[in-house]
Motif scaffolding. Structure first.
Motif, PDB file in Angstrom:
ATOM      1  N   THR A 341       0.854  -1.187   0.000  1.00  0.00           N
ATOM      2  CA  THR A 341       0.000   0.000   0.000  1.00  0.00           C
ATOM      3  C   THR A 341       0.889   1.237   0.000  1.00  0.00           C
ATOM      4  O   THR A 341       1.833   1.330   0.794  1.00  0.00           O
ATOM      5  N   LEU A 343       1.048   5.722  -0.592  1.00  0.00           N
ATOM      6  CA  LEU A 343       0.294   6.958  -0.429  1.00  0.00           C
ATOM      7  C   LEU A 343       0.572   7.881  -1.602  1.00  0.00           C
ATOM      8  O   LEU A 343       1.733   8.176  -1.909  1.00  0.00           O
ATOM      9  N   THR A 345       0.838  11.248  -2.332  1.00  0.00           N
ATOM     10  CA  THR A 345       0.964  12.425  -1.460  1.00  0.00           C
ATOM     11  C   THR A 345       0.417  13.691  -2.099  1.00  0.00           C
ATOM     12  O   THR A 345       0.259  14.703  -1.412  1.00  0.00           O
ATOM     13  N   GLY A 348      -3.432  12.639  -1.187  1.00  0.00           N
ATOM     14  CA  GLY A 348      -3.720  12.072   0.126  1.00  0.00           C
ATOM     15  C   GLY A 348      -4.420  10.728   0.062  1.00  0.00           C
ATOM     16  O   GLY A 348      -4.840  10.188   1.093  1.00  0.00           O
ATOM     17  N   ARG A 349      -4.526  10.160  -1.124  1.00  0.00           N
ATOM     18  CA  ARG A 349      -5.236   8.898  -1.305  1.00  0.00           C
ATOM     19  C   ARG A 349      -4.251   7.727  -1.226  1.00  0.00           C
ATOM     20  O   ARG A 349      -3.146   7.799  -1.759  1.00  0.00           O
ATOM     21  N   THR A 350      -4.661   6.642  -0.559  1.00  0.00           N
ATOM     22  CA  THR A 350      -3.831   5.439  -0.530  1.00  0.00           C
ATOM     23  C   THR A 350      -4.183   4.555  -1.724  1.00  0.00           C
ATOM     24  O   THR A 350      -5.342   4.470  -2.136  1.00  0.00           O
ATOM     25  N   PRO A 393       3.389   5.212   3.281  1.00  0.00           N
ATOM     26  CA  PRO A 393       2.453   5.968   4.123  1.00  0.00           C
ATOM     27  C   PRO A 393       3.084   6.495   5.405  1.00  0.00           C
ATOM     28  O   PRO A 393       2.690   7.557   5.896  1.00  0.00           O
ATOM     29  N   PRO A 396       5.729  10.113   4.273  1.00  0.00           N
ATOM     30  CA  PRO A 396       5.251  10.834   3.074  1.00  0.00           C
ATOM     31  C   PRO A 396       6.269  11.842   2.570  1.00  0.00           C
ATOM     32  O   PRO A 396       7.018  12.440   3.343  1.00  0.00           O
TER      33      PRO A 396
END
Length: 686
Positions: A341, A343, A345, A348-350, A393, A396
């Motif tokens: 997983t 991020l 940046t 802001g969505r994973t 995550p 960042p």
């Protein structure tokens, strides 16, 4: 010698080369790429551009048109090194593809036509590479063509580009008799027989020994002027040993002080192996370039190219493929494993890296993981756009995205069938997602959907993609240029009061604005500053005023075109203890600047292009007359390789249909290139 591909997913970073192929259109980039893939054993049959069988030009439009439109990534191996290579477009309309590629590359091979030398788009991509600090080597291609001149091509590099060319080869034979090169570093000859798979290394031919010795001496003298260690050895021994010369060439290339120049004929498969050797010897690995810099919540940060560091990578290309949405990624630090997983940046969505792919144009190989310094494609991220940063995550980081140029040409597009309107909107959204240099807007007056891009060809390709890839029947209007508005004469002391009372809390804001034109070439097009003292307008309201002013720049008073080239100064203001807010001051900034612009003397700007026309000498007069009739301003004329080259600055709107006109005036022998050259005031008739 041909080598088998590397299988390790975690290569030693010193053995990785991330490079692009850069050149003017038709200089032979794709053919060079094809021969590199063949020489490295990645493919077992040589494809040809004119036959539509190349690996990197796999899109149907590329094969139909015979040009590279989309940057294509391939991976291969040579002499124990992993080479991640990006074949970039040469046409100016697709310069943003080059820009996004250069952002993630560590080195490049600049390809030049041995007959034409440095051409206009060669200069443009060279400037792009300079801006990104990408070291280069040069390859003078097509030495087997009639009129080919290696020395003239090297001289054009010296004269027209801001670099020092270091020719490390001497061609053996001219034009159709080109059979090999003398390697001036090793002082041996490389000879290619017709149909041979690899060159034969031999002694320098007797008739070229004196010339080769002279050129080796000239090469050493130029190197010693630029490299202190080489200078010391040259002063002591009177010459440079082969290891010293090779090390100096490597240092000068990686520091950007000079460019190594080689020659060959990619079409006849001559010169490719020494080019690969030069890539390995002189261009940098990920460890040889500075660590990537980015920003975090705590300020600036640096990430080293270390597989053990926190993961960070930059998405530089997004492509729809039968296997799913591909996000092309340069990994700058850390290790990315299948299923991780990450991020995004920038949003802001994973996202999840469902699959990691080693890329070979339209073919892919699954990888369990990829490490710092690698270029791969991901399947899984659904919203990442070109320029997005993907990071761990827990750590960042935001990397600087590639620059995107403003579009200069627009067409109105609509679906032939009303039932396809929603499908067209979805297809346009996907197009702009994959290519940020395309924009879509709705015309407020006509309600039409307007597609904007970098040129006629760019828009032709986009519209054809809607038809082929998305199965839509669409119509496109006549191309229109993107005008701008600017301030010719400003105003001072413009007072604007925003007062709104409709029950409940009201809105109050008072501003005093000065508006003036920015000096030409000063700043990004808009500058805001505040000279308010005594706290009459709090800092948070000043920021809201600036945001409102930026809102007002979207459409100017002359014709609703974007406004640029102005400075706005907030000189005074007033607040209300209860009714003032950021919203009130943003609204006041937007409406106040619009009022001020209506009071200014505004100037309409039109995009202009730098045009280079290559024609037979007898057609020069007719061409110059035609350019003048198109409101062009001729800036130069020269004779090169038996043809005349005319340069001019021409309004972009006057170039629509120029290719057909030029062909008719020169019996099909004239060609031209154009690149955007900013904006200029339009005449009152426009």
């Amino acid at each position: 010698m041909r080598t088998e591909r590397l299988h390790s997913t975690q290569p030693d970073l010193t053995t990785v080369r991330n490079l692009g192929i850069l050149a003017h259109v038709d200089a032979g980039k794709t053919t060079v790429t094809e021969r590199v893939l063949y020489a490295t054993g990645t493919i077992h049959r040589r494809g040809e551009v004119h036959q539509g069988t190349t690996v990197t030009d796999f899109d149907p439009q590329e094969r139909d048109r015979g040009i590279t439109i989309f940057a294509a990534a391939v991976s291969c191996a040579w002499a124990g090194h992993r080479i991640n290579l990006i074949d970039t477009p040469g046409h100016v309309d697709f310069a943003d593809e080059v820009e996004r590629s250069l952002r993630v590359l560590d080195g490049a091979v600049a390809v030049f036509d041995a007959v034409a030398g440095v051409e206009p788009q060669s200069e443009a991509v060279w400037r792009q590479a300079d801006r990104h600090g990408v070291p280069r080597i040069a390859f003078v291609n097509k030495l087997d063509r009639t009129g080919a001149d290696f020395d003239a091509a090297v001289a054009s590099i010296r004269d027209r580009l801001p670099t020092v060319p270091l020719a490390v080869q001497l061609p053996i034979g001219r034009e159709g008799g080109f059979t090999g090169v003398v390697d001036l570093v090793r002082m041996t000859a490389l000879l290619w027989a017709d149909g041979a798979e690899a060159p034969v290394r031999a002694e320098v031919p007797a008739e070229l020994r004196a010339e080769a010795a002279l050129r080796r001496r000239q090469l050493e003298e130029t190197v010693t002027e630029l490299h202190p260690a080489a200078f010391d050895e040259y002063c002591t021994a009177g010459e440079l040993a082969e290891p010293t010369l090779a090390a100096a060439l490597r240092d000068l290339t990686r520091e950007g002080k000079a460019v190594v120049v080689l020659g060959g004929s990619a079409y006849r498969n001559r010169g490719v192996e020494p080019l690969l050797d030069a890539v390995v010897a002189y261009l940098p690995s990920p460890l040889d370039v500075p660590p990537v810099r980015g920003t975090t919540g705590d300020g600036d940060a640096v990430r080293p190219p270390d597989p053990a560091a926190p993961f960070a990578g930059l998405v530089f290309k997004v492509q729809a493929a039968p296997t799913g949405r591909l996000s092309y990624l340069r990994i700058y630090s850390g290790t990315l494993r299948k299923g991780d997983t990450v991020l995004d940046t920038t949003t802001g969505r994973t996202e999840r890296a469902a699959r990691i792919l080693r890329v070979r144009a339209d073919r892919h190989t699954d990888l369990p993981e990829a490490v710092a310094g690698d270029i791969v494609a991901l399947i899984g991220p659904k919203a990442a756009r070109p320029g997005a940063t993907l990071a761990a995550p827990a750590a960042p980081l935001v990397l600087e995205p590639p620059r995107t140029a403003d579009p200069v040409v627009s067409v109105a597009v609509e679906a032939k069938l009303g039932a396809d309107t929603d499908r067209l909107a979805a297809a346009l959204a996907r197009l702009t997602e994959e290519d940020p240099s395309l924009t879509v807007r709705s015309d407020r007056e006509t309600g039409q959907t307007v597609l904007s891009g970098m040129g006629e060809l760019h828009l032709e390709v986009a519209v054809e993609t809607l038809r082929r890839a998305h199965g839509l029947e669409v119509t496109a209007g006549r191309p229109q240029v993107a005008y701008r508005e600017t301030v010719g004469r400003g105003v001072t002391g413009r007072v604007h009061r925003h007062v709104k009372q409709d029950g409940g809390a009201g809105q109050f804001a008072q501003l005093v604005l000065d508006v003036e034109p920015l000096p030409v070439g000063d700043g990004p097009g808009f500058e805001f500053r505040s000279t308010v003292t005594g706290g009459r307008v709090p800092a948070e309201y000043v920021r809201a005023v600036e945001a409102g002013c930026r809102d007002a720049l979207v459409d100017g008073p002359l014709g609703g075109h974007p406004v640029t080239g102005l400075r706005v100064t907030l000189t005074d203001g007033a607040t209300h203890v209860k009714d003032s807010s950021e919203l009130a001051f943003r609204t006041a900034g937007r409406n106040g600047l619009r009022e001020a612009l209506r009071a200014c003397a505004m100037v309409l700007l039109e995009p202009v292009a730098e045009v280079t026309v290559t024609v037979p000498e007898e057609a020069v007069g007719a061409v110059i007359g035609d350019l003048s009739a198109r409101r062009g301003r001729v800036t130069g004329s020269a004779v090169r390789a038996g043809t005349s080259v005319v340069t001019a600055t021409v309004p972009l709107v006057e170039l629509f249909g120029y290719a057909t006109r030029l062909r008719s005036r020169t019996q099909g022998r004239g060609t031209f290139t154009a690149r955007p050259d900013g904006y200029a005031p339009a005449p009152s008739s426009v």
